[in-house]
Every structure is written in structure tokens, then in C-alpha cells.
Design an enzyme around this catalytic site. Sequence first.
Site: not given
Length: 159
Positions: A17, A23, A132
Site C-alpha cells: 500500500c 492496509r 483506505d
Amino acid sequence: MSAAKRDGGKVRILFVCHGNICRSPMAEFVLKDMVRERGLADRFHIESAATTNEEIGNPPHPGTVKRLAREGIKVDGKHARRITADDYDSFDVIIGMDAENMGDMMRAWKRDPEHKVHKMMEFAGEDRDVADPWYTGDFEATYDDIHDGCVGLLGWLGL
């Protein structure tokens, strides 16, 4: 996917990420927990990394740590690192969390001849980005996406 040849035949998976604090470490530790629960931990090498230098050396975001703790998953010792030129050859499956990550990886490696690079939600049967939490603060939605993606990934691997 071709059979892993490195690391004692382990399947080597890298989650990626933007900063490697939300994440991708969540995915790393969720998948580690899933394979451990199935008695398959010795068959995998799982890591995560960033596409940028922004968070290098930092531990996972407190929201990631807190959400994973609810599942009994610890992230002790994890610190953000950036993808390297060698990562493409070192991993069997490389999984980006969103379209921007995918583009950044393709620019970094300039190729994907072995078709190792995938977008996480592909494994959940969806064509979208993982939520996100950096922007939304919603670590629950991110966890749900990551969980679904990891379940699908294990199915894709035939497990």
C-alpha cells in the site's frame, strides 16, 4: 500461480500500500493469522511494504493495531518498509491495495512478465480498491475488505 521454489518451497506473498502502516500490514497479519489457524503457517512467507518513503520505519497505524487486536492479532515488531527492485523476483504473489499502488508498482518494476501483481479486491470478486482508513478513519470497512480478499486469496491458492 507457479509453485514456490524459494524459501523451502514456501509461497511468498507481499502486500503493498502507500505507506505500509494501514492496509498492507493489516493484510499481512490477517493472512498470517488465517494460515496459522489452518496449520499452514510453515508453507508461507508473508510480508508487506510501501510504495513511498513517507512512513518508513514507523509502526502500524494505531487504528490498524486496535482493529487487529479485536481479532487477537498482534503486529509486534512490524515497521514500514518500501518496496525494492528485488521484491518482484523475491515474491510469488504481490498484492496492491488500490489502483494507485498498482501503478506505482508497475513504475518501480517496469514489468510483470510472470503476472504476479494483483489488486486485493480481485480475490473477493470485485473490481475496486480496498477502503483506505487513512482518509476515512473507518478501519472496520478496511478490515472487512482485507478479510474478504484474504479468504479469496486462499481459495485462489487452492487452500
